[in-house]
Design an enzyme around this catalytic site. Structure first.
Site, PDB file in Angstrom:
ATOM      1  N   ASP A  12       0.830  -1.232   0.011  1.00 49.07           N
ATOM      2  CA  ASP A  12       0.019  -0.050  -0.017  1.00 49.07           C
ATOM      3  C   ASP A  12       0.832   1.126   0.242  1.00 49.07           C
ATOM      4  O   ASP A  12       1.919   1.325   0.781  1.00 49.07           O
ATOM      5  CB  ASP A  12      -0.812  -0.042   1.335  1.00 49.07           C
ATOM      6  CG  ASP A  12      -2.012   0.971   1.149  1.00 49.07           C
ATOM      7  OD1 ASP A  12      -2.444   1.451   0.005  1.00 49.07           O
ATOM      8  OD2 ASP A  12      -2.443   1.517   2.169  1.00 49.07           O
ATOM      9  N   GLY A  15      -0.064   5.183  -4.508  1.00 50.47           N
ATOM     10  CA  GLY A  15      -0.662   6.580  -4.882  1.00 50.47           C
ATOM     11  C   GLY A  15      -0.215   7.795  -4.170  1.00 50.47           C
ATOM     12  O   GLY A  15      -0.020   8.786  -4.810  1.00 50.47           O
ATOM     13  N   ARG A  16      -0.124   7.572  -3.064  1.00 54.75           N
ATOM     14  CA  ARG A  16       0.326   8.815  -2.096  1.00 54.75           C
ATOM     15  C   ARG A  16       1.988   9.062  -2.775  1.00 54.75           C
ATOM     16  O   ARG A  16       2.165  10.243  -2.811  1.00 54.75           O
ATOM     17  CB  ARG A  16       0.268   8.402  -0.541  1.00 54.75           C
ATOM     18  CG  ARG A  16      -1.111   8.735   0.107  1.00 54.75           C
ATOM     19  CD  ARG A  16      -1.206   8.013   1.239  1.00 54.75           C
ATOM     20  NE  ARG A  16      -1.571   6.617   1.319  1.00 54.75           N
ATOM     21  CZ  ARG A  16      -1.187   5.865   2.250  1.00 54.75           C
ATOM     22  NH1 ARG A  16      -0.923   6.491   3.320  1.00 54.75           N
ATOM     23  NH2 ARG A  16      -1.487   4.650   2.110  1.00 54.75           N
ATOM     24  N   TRP A  17       2.708   8.088  -2.744  1.00 54.29           N
ATOM     25  CA  TRP A  17       4.110   8.287  -3.255  1.00 54.29           C
ATOM     26  C   TRP A  17       3.898   8.893  -4.770  1.00 54.29           C
ATOM     27  O   TRP A  17       4.733  10.096  -4.848  1.00 54.29           O
ATOM     28  CB  TRP A  17       4.766   6.990  -3.268  1.00 54.29           C
ATOM     29  CG  TRP A  17       6.264   7.177  -3.539  1.00 54.29           C
ATOM     30  CD1 TRP A  17       7.199   6.936  -2.531  1.00 54.29           C
ATOM     31  CD2 TRP A  17       6.823   6.947  -4.884  1.00 54.29           C
ATOM     32  NE1 TRP A  17       8.524   6.981  -3.268  1.00 54.29           N
ATOM     33  CE2 TRP A  17       8.270   7.210  -4.521  1.00 54.29           C
ATOM     34  CE3 TRP A  17       6.413   7.016  -6.143  1.00 54.29           C
ATOM     35  CZ2 TRP A  17       9.390   7.409  -5.602  1.00 54.29           C
ATOM     36  CZ3 TRP A  17       7.401   7.182  -7.212  1.00 54.29           C
ATOM     37  CH2 TRP A  17       8.595   7.431  -6.987  1.00 54.29           C
ATOM     38  N   HIS A  29       2.137   3.935  -9.158  1.00 53.92           N
ATOM     39  CA  HIS A  29       2.066   2.429  -9.344  1.00 53.92           C
ATOM     40  C   HIS A  29       3.144   1.820 -10.084  1.00 53.92           C
ATOM     41  O   HIS A  29       3.586   0.699  -9.883  1.00 53.92           O
ATOM     42  CB  HIS A  29       0.632   2.229 -10.170  1.00 53.92           C
ATOM     43  CG  HIS A  29      -0.591   2.514  -9.090  1.00 53.92           C
ATOM     44  ND1 HIS A  29      -0.815   1.917  -7.976  1.00 53.92           N
ATOM     45  CD2 HIS A  29      -1.689   3.281  -9.410  1.00 53.92           C
ATOM     46  CE1 HIS A  29      -1.820   2.466  -7.551  1.00 53.92           C
ATOM     47  NE2 HIS A  29      -2.490   3.324  -8.344  1.00 53.92           N
ATOM     48  N   SER A  57      -7.823  -5.436  -5.000  1.00 56.95           N
ATOM     49  CA  SER A  57      -8.686  -6.000  -4.101  1.00 56.95           C
ATOM     50  C   SER A  57     -10.112  -5.744  -4.662  1.00 56.95           C
ATOM     51  O   SER A  57     -10.314  -5.163  -5.866  1.00 56.95           O
ATOM     52  CB  SER A  57      -8.995  -5.035  -2.656  1.00 56.95           C
ATOM     53  OG  SER A  57      -9.340  -3.870  -2.889  1.00 56.95           O
ATOM     54  N   LEU A 122       9.841 -20.693  -5.896  1.00 56.22           N
ATOM     55  CA  LEU A 122       9.473 -20.021  -5.080  1.00 56.22           C
ATOM     56  C   LEU A 122       7.865 -19.622  -5.942  1.00 56.22           C
ATOM     57  O   LEU A 122       7.827 -19.826  -6.987  1.00 56.22           O
ATOM     58  CB  LEU A 122       9.946 -18.328  -4.977  1.00 56.22           C
ATOM     59  CG  LEU A 122       8.939 -17.198  -4.389  1.00 56.22           C
ATOM     60  CD1 LEU A 122       8.916 -17.253  -2.996  1.00 56.22           C
ATOM     61  CD2 LEU A 122       9.896 -15.988  -4.870  1.00 56.22           C
ATOM     62  N   ARG A 178      -4.540  -1.725   8.988  1.00 52.48           N
ATOM     63  CA  ARG A 178      -5.727  -2.444   8.717  1.00 52.48           C
ATOM     64  C   ARG A 178      -5.472  -3.450   7.723  1.00 52.48           C
ATOM     65  O   ARG A 178      -4.260  -3.689   7.086  1.00 52.48           O
ATOM     66  CB  ARG A 178      -6.974  -1.362   8.080  1.00 52.48           C
ATOM     67  CG  ARG A 178      -6.702  -0.605   7.010  1.00 52.48           C
ATOM     68  CD  ARG A 178      -7.781   0.230   6.512  1.00 52.48           C
ATOM     69  NE  ARG A 178      -7.340   0.947   5.508  1.00 52.48           N
ATOM     70  CZ  ARG A 178      -7.367   2.486   5.631  1.00 52.48           C
ATOM     71  NH1 ARG A 178      -7.487   3.078   6.846  1.00 52.48           N
ATOM     72  NH2 ARG A 178      -7.130   3.180   4.392  1.00 52.48           N
TER      73      ARG A 178
HETATM   74  C1  IPE Z   1      -5.369  -2.518  -0.039  1.00 52.17           C
HETATM   75  O1  IPE Z   1      -4.959  -1.218  -0.253  1.00 52.17           O
HETATM   76  C2  IPE Z   1      -5.382  -3.446  -1.271  1.00 52.17           C
HETATM   77  C3  IPE Z   1      -3.874  -3.335  -2.050  1.00 52.17           C
HETATM   78  C4  IPE Z   1      -2.884  -2.989  -1.452  1.00 52.17           C
HETATM   79  C5  IPE Z   1      -4.078  -3.846  -3.225  1.00 52.17           C
HETATM   80  P1  IPE Z   1      -6.095  -0.118  -0.506  1.00 52.17           P
HETATM   81  O2  IPE Z   1      -5.331   1.298  -0.418  1.00 52.17           O
HETATM   82  O3  IPE Z   1      -7.299  -0.467  -1.586  1.00 52.17           O
HETATM   83  O4  IPE Z   1      -6.896  -0.316   1.119  1.00 52.17           O
HETATM   84  P2  IPE Z   1      -7.709   0.722   1.900  1.00 52.17           P
HETATM   85  O5  IPE Z   1      -8.872   1.097   0.905  1.00 52.17           O
HETATM   86  O6  IPE Z   1      -7.054   1.871   2.193  1.00 52.17           O
HETATM   87  O7  IPE Z   1      -8.220   0.162   3.037  1.00 52.17           O
HETATM   88  C1  IPE Z   2      -1.737   0.338  -3.365  1.00 51.23           C
HETATM   89  O1  IPE Z   2      -1.207   1.592  -3.474  1.00 51.23           O
HETATM   90  C2  IPE Z   2      -1.886  -0.438  -4.653  1.00 51.23           C
HETATM   91  C3  IPE Z   2      -3.412  -0.911  -5.048  1.00 51.23           C
HETATM   92  C4  IPE Z   2      -4.177  -0.526  -4.319  1.00 51.23           C
HETATM   93  C5  IPE Z   2      -3.677  -1.050  -6.294  1.00 51.23           C
HETATM   94  P1  IPE Z   2      -2.616   2.513  -3.200  1.00 51.23           P
HETATM   95  O2  IPE Z   2      -3.080   2.735  -4.698  1.00 51.23           O
HETATM   96  O3  IPE Z   2      -3.635   2.151  -2.294  1.00 51.23           O
HETATM   97  O4  IPE Z   2      -2.038   3.919  -2.605  1.00 51.23           O
HETATM   98  P2  IPE Z   2      -2.581   5.001  -1.457  1.00 51.23           P
HETATM   99  O5  IPE Z   2      -2.736   4.267  -0.482  1.00 51.23           O
HETATM  100  O6  IPE Z   2      -3.734   5.434  -2.046  1.00 51.23           O
HETATM  101  O7  IPE Z   2      -1.476   5.680  -1.512  1.00 51.23           O
HETATM  102 MG    MG Z   3      -4.203   2.503  -0.395  1.00 48.86          MG
END
Ligand code: IPE
Ligand code: IPE
Ligand code: MG
Length: 224
Positions: A12, A15-17, A29, A57, A122, A178
């Site tokens: 996770d 997006g923020r990065w 991504h 997810s 693996l 979480r």
């Molecule tokens: C969890 O991350 C799913 C994946 C890393 C693929 P999310 O960014 O979707 O989780 P929430 O919505 O913040 O709980």
């Molecule tokens: C996890 O990173 C990757 C996926 C859920 C596909 P996020 O895209 O959730 O990144 P944040 O949490 O928004 O920074």
């Molecule tokens: Mg996320």
């Protein structure tokens, strides 16, 4: 020292990065994929047998279409460009989650799984369109249909993770604590590490630090 057979990761923070450093979530991504490569290499070095990566997810469909499309394009290109090399490294790829994608991607996923199915170094379980609640409900439906006696063993056998030992270690990057509907049953006794760093910034050193700490934990499983 605790044995380490299976590491699961909620990758996770992409997006923020991306927004912080490249002004685009999608750039995050793309950068996250480099971390995936690094962590696979390091996992092999540690002789860990299973690596489960949460990539998409069942709830991630709620994101803007542009981002969802970008993610699946990234995955398609990754498979096209990298599957041969993964195969050469004796890596087995398994998809967990429902394969409800484009015909092209479904074919590519099936082909990649088939190609690598006999590999033994693996096993990478890629969680794609994966949701633990769906997986559990589905398992109960199958057991009901087959009139299977309901117990822990039979439930585990009807999950998509059948034949895969439960994760010893769960790592979630991205500074939130979480599970986001990931492996709710399988993580019952896993050691959980919540990591502040965003996934693209996570590196081998961070991974090794967590593994080292994991190895020294006293795992009780209810005993003393
Ligand atoms: C969890 O991350 C799913 C994946 C890393 C693929 P999310 O960014 O979707 O989780 P929430 O919505 O913040 O709980
Ligand atoms: C996890 O990173 C990757 C996926 C859920 C596909 P996020 O895209 O959730 O990144 P944040 O949490 O928004 O920074
Ligand atoms: Mg996320």
């Amino acid at each position: 020292m605790n044995p380490l057979k299976h590491v699961a990761i909620i990758m996770d923070g992409n997006g923020r990065w991306g927004l912080k450093y490249k002004r685009s979530r999608n750039a995050g991504h793309k950068a996250g994929l480099n971390t995936v490569e690094k962590i696979i290499k390091e996992t092999i070095k540690h002789k860990i047998n299973f690596l489960t990566l949460f990539a998409f997810s069942t709830e991630n469909w709620k994101r803007p279409k542009k981002e969802v499309n970008f993610l699946f394009n990234l995955l398609e290109n990754f498979l096209i460009n990298r599957i041969e090399d993964l195969h050469k490294q004796n890596i087995k790829l398994k998809i967990i989650g429902s394969k409800k994608f484009s015909t092209k991607l479904n074919k590519l996923l099936n082909k990649s799984e088939k190609k690598t199915s006999k590999n033994t170094n693996l096993q990478i379980n890629l969680a794609l369109n994966y949701g633990s609640k769906f997986e559990l409900i589905n398992a109960f439906k199958i057991m009901k249909k087959n009139k299977t006696y309901i117990n822990e063993k039979n439930l585990s056998k009807n999950l998509q993770t059948k034949n895969i030992p439960d994760p010893d270690l769960l790592i979630r990057t991205g500074n939130t604590k979480r599970l986001s509907n990931f492996l709710l049953w399988q993580l019952a006794y896993s050691e959980i590490f919540f990591e502040k760093k965003l996934w693209p910034a996570f590196n081998e050193k961070d991974y090794n630090r967590i593994i080292k700490e994991y190895k020294n934990i006293k795992r009780n499983f209810g005993k003393i």
